[in-house]
Design a protein around this motif. Structure first.
Motif, PDB file in Angstrom:
ATOM      1  N   THR A  71      -1.166   1.588  -8.786  1.00  0.00           N
ATOM      2  CA  THR A  71      -2.540   1.121  -8.611  1.00  0.00           C
ATOM      3  C   THR A  71      -2.569  -0.396  -8.395  1.00  0.00           C
ATOM      4  OG1 THR A  71      -3.358   2.945  -9.974  1.00  0.00           O
ATOM      5  CG2 THR A  71      -4.826   1.050  -9.694  1.00  0.00           C
ATOM      6  N   GLY A  96       0.906   3.836  -3.067  1.00  0.00           N
ATOM      7  CA  GLY A  96       0.587   5.253  -2.891  1.00  0.00           C
ATOM      8  C   GLY A  96       1.703   6.148  -3.401  1.00  0.00           C
ATOM      9  N   VAL A 109       0.837  -1.203   0.000  1.00  0.00           N
ATOM     10  CA  VAL A 109       0.000   0.000   0.000  1.00  0.00           C
ATOM     11  C   VAL A 109       0.874   1.256   0.000  1.00  0.00           C
ATOM     12  CG1 VAL A 109      -1.670   1.327   1.356  1.00  0.00           C
ATOM     13  CG2 VAL A 109      -2.009  -1.124   1.002  1.00  0.00           C
ATOM     14  N   LEU A 149      -1.569  -1.013  -4.875  1.00  0.00           N
ATOM     15  CA  LEU A 149      -2.646  -0.671  -3.946  1.00  0.00           C
ATOM     16  C   LEU A 149      -3.707  -1.770  -3.912  1.00  0.00           C
ATOM     17  CD1 LEU A 149      -3.095   3.137  -4.670  1.00  0.00           C
ATOM     18  CD2 LEU A 149      -2.334   2.105  -2.516  1.00  0.00           C
TER      19      LEU A 149
END
Length: 149
Positions: free
Chosen positions: A136, A19, A15, A139
């Motif tokens: 992405t 980000g 994550v 994530l």
């Protein structure tokens, strides 16, 4: 059932990296667009793609580069650097023909420089989109690691 400590660390890493990548990709896209905006370039009406649009993205930058290429080729009668160099070797350096050929060579050099700059921005847009897309993916992968089984 809770996730294991290793899985939790991997989720946090995915994550965080995701980000960071999304932010970096977006920042790079914005930086390139800002620089192009300051140049205040408009795709000319004779463009095959996006005529009359401001150059503010990858497609309009590519369209402008193609117009520059086409206009340079038309201005030199379709001659390339190699053609012009060969022709210059065969004429008197002080002749009108040599001056004309050197003018064509300078025009091609300017066009090549402008096209290179625009194509570099197209490449930068592609890399920034790739980085944001990879972010992405990280994530989504991180979010999936958080799911309970």
């Amino acid at each position: 059932m809770t996730c294991s400590p290793a899985r939790g660390r991997l989720r946090i890493l995915a994550v965080a990296a995701g980000g960071l990548f999304v932010a970096a990709g977006g920042a790079a896209w914005t930086a390139v667009t800002t620089q192009l905006r300051h140049e205040d370039i408009t795709v000319p009406p004779n463009a095959d793609l996006l005529p009359g649009r401001r150059v503010l993205g990858p497609l309009s930058a590519y369209a402008q580069a193609e117009v520059i290429k086409r206009n340079a080729e038309r201005g030199t009668g379709g001659r390339t650097f190699a053609d012009i160099s060969a022709a210059l070797r065969g004429v008197d350096g002080d002749s009108d023909e040599a001056r004309e050929l050197r003018g064509h060579s300078a025009s091609l050099a300017t066009a090549a420089s402008l096209r290179t700059s625009l194509m570099t921005s197209v490449l930068a847009y592609g890399v920034s989109a790739l980085v944001a897309g990879l972010g992405t993916v990280f994530l989504v992968a991180g979010a999936q690691l958080n799911r309970k089984r």
